[in-house]
Design a protein around this motif. Structure first.
Motif, PDB file in Angstrom:
ATOM      1  N   TYR A   1       0.868  -1.179   0.000  1.00 54.01           N
ATOM      2  CA  TYR A   1       0.000   0.000   0.000  1.00 54.01           C
ATOM      3  C   TYR A   1       0.902   1.224   0.000  1.00 54.01           C
ATOM      4  O   TYR A   1       1.752   1.377   0.882  1.00 54.01           O
ATOM      5  N   SER A   2       0.735   2.115  -0.994  1.00 54.11           N
ATOM      6  CA  SER A   2       1.622   3.272  -1.092  1.00 54.11           C
ATOM      7  C   SER A   2       0.829   4.508  -1.484  1.00 54.11           C
ATOM      8  O   SER A   2      -0.267   4.414  -2.045  1.00 54.11           O
ATOM      9  N   GLY A   3       1.410   5.680  -1.189  1.00 50.21           N
ATOM     10  CA  GLY A   3       0.788   6.921  -1.626  1.00 50.21           C
ATOM     11  C   GLY A   3       0.913   8.038  -0.610  1.00 50.21           C
ATOM     12  O   GLY A   3       1.493   7.880   0.466  1.00 50.21           O
ATOM     13  N   ILE A   4       0.353   9.181  -0.979  1.00 50.79           N
ATOM     14  CA  ILE A   4       0.297  10.355  -0.111  1.00 50.79           C
ATOM     15  C   ILE A   4      -0.986  10.289   0.710  1.00 50.79           C
ATOM     16  O   ILE A   4      -2.041   9.912   0.193  1.00 50.79           O
ATOM     17  N   PHE A   5      -0.921  10.656   1.978  1.00 49.43           N
ATOM     18  CA  PHE A   5      -2.129  10.722   2.795  1.00 49.43           C
ATOM     19  C   PHE A   5      -2.971  11.919   2.351  1.00 49.43           C
ATOM     20  O   PHE A   5      -2.531  13.069   2.423  1.00 49.43           O
ATOM     21  N   LEU A   6      -4.191  11.655   1.889  1.00 54.18           N
ATOM     22  CA  LEU A   6      -5.088  12.706   1.426  1.00 54.18           C
ATOM     23  C   LEU A   6      -6.491  12.456   1.983  1.00 54.18           C
ATOM     24  O   LEU A   6      -6.902  11.294   2.129  1.00 54.18           O
ATOM     25  N   PRO A   7      -7.237  13.501   2.277  1.00 52.45           N
ATOM     26  CA  PRO A   7      -8.504  13.321   2.993  1.00 52.45           C
ATOM     27  C   PRO A   7      -9.602  12.636   2.195  1.00 52.45           C
ATOM     28  O   PRO A   7     -10.605  12.212   2.778  1.00 52.45           O
ATOM     29  N   TRP A   8      -9.450  12.522   0.870  1.00 52.71           N
ATOM     30  CA  TRP A   8     -10.478  11.860   0.072  1.00 52.71           C
ATOM     31  C   TRP A   8     -10.123  10.399  -0.233  1.00 52.71           C
ATOM     32  O   TRP A   8     -10.794   9.752  -1.019  1.00 52.71           O
ATOM     33  N   GLN A   9      -9.066   9.882   0.407  1.00 52.00           N
ATOM     34  CA  GLN A   9      -8.632   8.510   0.144  1.00 52.00           C
ATOM     35  C   GLN A   9      -8.680   7.694   1.434  1.00 52.00           C
ATOM     36  O   GLN A   9      -8.038   8.052   2.424  1.00 52.00           O
ATOM     37  N   ASP A  10      -9.427   6.588   1.393  1.00 48.09           N
ATOM     38  CA  ASP A  10      -9.629   5.769   2.591  1.00 48.09           C
ATOM     39  C   ASP A  10      -9.533   4.291   2.213  1.00 48.09           C
ATOM     40  O   ASP A  10     -10.420   3.742   1.564  1.00 48.09           O
ATOM     41  N   THR A  11      -8.443   3.661   2.625  1.00 49.72           N
ATOM     42  CA  THR A  11      -8.209   2.241   2.344  1.00 49.72           C
ATOM     43  C   THR A  11      -8.363   1.401   3.608  1.00 49.72           C
ATOM     44  O   THR A  11      -7.921   0.249   3.655  1.00 49.72           O
TER      45      THR A  11
ATOM     46  N   ASP B   1      -5.116  -1.127  -3.485  1.00 46.15           N
ATOM     47  CA  ASP B   1      -5.566   0.211  -3.872  1.00 46.15           C
ATOM     48  C   ASP B   1      -7.093   0.269  -3.907  1.00 46.15           C
ATOM     49  O   ASP B   1      -7.683   0.950  -4.747  1.00 46.15           O
ATOM     50  N   LEU B   2      -7.712  -0.445  -2.984  1.00 44.03           N
ATOM     51  CA  LEU B   2      -9.174  -0.522  -2.903  1.00 44.03           C
ATOM     52  C   LEU B   2      -9.662   0.498  -1.882  1.00 44.03           C
ATOM     53  O   LEU B   2      -9.489   0.313  -0.678  1.00 44.03           O
ATOM     54  N   MET B   3     -10.259   1.577  -2.363  1.00 39.27           N
ATOM     55  CA  MET B   3     -10.644   2.690  -1.497  1.00 39.27           C
ATOM     56  C   MET B   3     -12.155   2.844  -1.422  1.00 39.27           C
ATOM     57  O   MET B   3     -12.877   2.465  -2.345  1.00 39.27           O
ATOM     58  N   ALA B   4     -12.605   3.417  -0.313  1.00 40.49           N
ATOM     59  CA  ALA B   4     -14.019   3.735  -0.155  1.00 40.49           C
ATOM     60  C   ALA B   4     -14.470   4.658  -1.283  1.00 40.49           C
ATOM     61  O   ALA B   4     -13.709   5.496  -1.764  1.00 40.49           O
ATOM     62  N   HIS B   5     -15.725   4.502  -1.687  1.00 38.66           N
ATOM     63  CA  HIS B   5     -16.236   5.273  -2.816  1.00 38.66           C
ATOM     64  C   HIS B   5     -16.520   6.718  -2.429  1.00 38.66           C
ATOM     65  O   HIS B   5     -17.044   7.008  -1.361  1.00 38.66           O
ATOM     66  N   ASN B   6     -16.133   7.631  -3.302  1.00 35.84           N
ATOM     67  CA  ASN B   6     -16.655   8.999  -3.307  1.00 35.84           C
ATOM     68  C   ASN B   6     -16.524   9.513  -4.735  1.00 35.84           C
ATOM     69  O   ASN B   6     -15.928   8.854  -5.596  1.00 35.84           O
TER      70      ASN B   6
END
Length: 417
Positions: free
Chosen positions: A189-199, A271-276
């Motif tokens: 799991y990789s990436g920048i912490f951003l408020p619209w991304q929730d794994t 890379d499975l994130m909650a929907h928005n």
């Protein structure tokens, strides 16, 4: 003499030995694709971004710019075509710009700002329309995004009876990394912490699976934005909790070359994130990097890239709320390693055939070979608002692009940091 393209990006690029971002990778991928087709490409980033780059090249130092003096950098580089990563930079260019301007609409910035709240939501739509008025050529990262951006281009005065927005999916080099499979399953799991991304949902299910099977690891390579103070959402708290688990390894964001090395020696990308709405429109950069590196993806079932992954059997496109299906998929990954490896081969075939910058960048190549200035007729908003309102809004935009504004913003960042 080769055509010179100036690529303007507000975030660090993956060529400098420092952590990059999705925006930086997008700008670089377009620039490198243009280089492949014989163009001279000059990258320009803001000076405050360059300050955080260790040992920047002389070319980057020469082409760097102050926010309120972007026109000076253009005059210095003297490009035949300008390409901006994102629409914000168009408003910082001179109103009488004579150089053909391409604008790459990498993602739904207005939707991102709804989550981050770092911009004035009242002014943003007007800023966006004004920026798009200046664009002579427009690209975006996929068909989902194209349908989102077309109404904005209509408002900005573009003629939708012609092709006004060209979908160029996030793409990488046809020369792909060689896989280095680990001895046990490694979930990345990789990436920048951003408020619209929730794994969080899938990561919690994965921890249960790691305990059940008594083998495997979760590798987390993530952190805050490398150059800007930015809201992070709920993921930092979860990652801090997960780090206590003996099968979890954590490292902060790392340079792109190092990320590729860690990626190609993993098993599956998470890379499975909650929907928005933002996630639905995003053509996710980290996913393409993982596919390019030969990793199958545990992904969502609601975005454009989901279809690619499903059609090529390059991973699993799942409902992020379906925990039973997530558990079944994790069990499959542990119990069917040969099939997982075949999915990884499919991932690189997908990139070669569909997300390869030799092929996908053709619309931009055509524009750069025969650049033009679009006849501007004014936006629909220009026809609706009074001259006084127009002057007030444009004065506000000029203030935001002024040296005084950016000096005050810099002081605010230092105080808050």
């Amino acid at each position: 003499m080769r055509t010179r393209i100036q690529v303007i990006c507000g975030q660090p690029l993956p060529i400098t030995g420092c952590p990059t971002t999705g925006a930086g990778l997008r700008a670089w991928s377009l620039g490198e694709g243009l280089k492949h087709h014989g163009f001279e490409v000059v990258y320009s980033v803001p000076k405050d971004v360059l300050e955080k780059v260790p040992n920047p090249s002389e070319d980057l130092e020469i082409s760097a710019f102050d926010y309120h003096r972007l026109g000076d950098a253009v005059e210095k580089i003297n490009p035949d075509v300008i390409l901006t990563q994102g629409w914000l930079w168009a408003n910082m260019l001179p109103d009488n710009l004579q150089v053909p301007l391409g604008v790459d609409l990498t993602g739904p910035y207005l939707l991102e700002s709804l989550f981050s709240q770092v911009e004035d939501q009242t002014r943003m739509p007007f800023l966006k329309v004004q920026a798009l008025q200046k664009a002579d050529f427009v690209t975006c990262a996929g068909l989902y995004q194209k349908h989102y951006f077309l109404p904005w281009l209509l408002l900005a005065g573009h003629d939708l009876s012609h092709e006004v927005c060209h979908a160029i999916p996030m793409s990488l080099s046809p020369n792909m990394p060689m896989r280095m499979p680990p001895d046990e399953p490694v979930f990345l799991y990789s990436g920048i912490f951003l408020p619209w991304q929730d794994t969080s949902a899938v990561l919690r299910r994965l921890i249960i699976a790691l305990d059940t099977y008594g083998r495997g690891r979760l590798l987390i390579i993530a952190g805050e934005h490398p150059t800007y103070t930015f809201p992070t959402g709920n993921m930092p708290g979860l990652v801090e909790e997960l780090q206590q688990h003996p099968r979890v390894e954590f490292t902060d964001v790392i340079p792109f070359d190092d990320l590729v090395e860690r990626t190609r020696s993993s098993t599956v990308c998470i890379d499975l994130m909650a929907h928005n709405t933002e996630r639905e429109l995003a053509f996710t950069t980290r996913t393409v990097v993982a596919l390019w590196s030969g990793l199958p993806i545990l992904y969502n079932n609601y975005s454009e890239l989901s279809t690619y992954i499903r059609d090529y059997q390059a991973g699993w496109a799942l409902n992020p709320d379906d925990t039973a299906k997530i558990d079944d998929t994790l069990n499959f990954i542990f119990e069917q390693p040969d099939q997982v490896r075949s999915y990884g081969k499919n991932a690189q075939r997908l990139v070669h055939e569909c997300l390869n910058w030799e092929r996908t960048i053709e619309p931009l190549v055509s524009f750069c070979r025969s650049p033009y200035k679009r006849e501007q007729t004014g936006s629909h908003l220009d026809r609706m608002i009074t001259p006084l309102d127009d002057r007030l809004w444009r004065s506000a935009i000029q203030l935001k692009n002024s040296s005084a504004y950016h000096a005050l913003k810099g002081i605010k960042r230092r105080i808050s940091g």
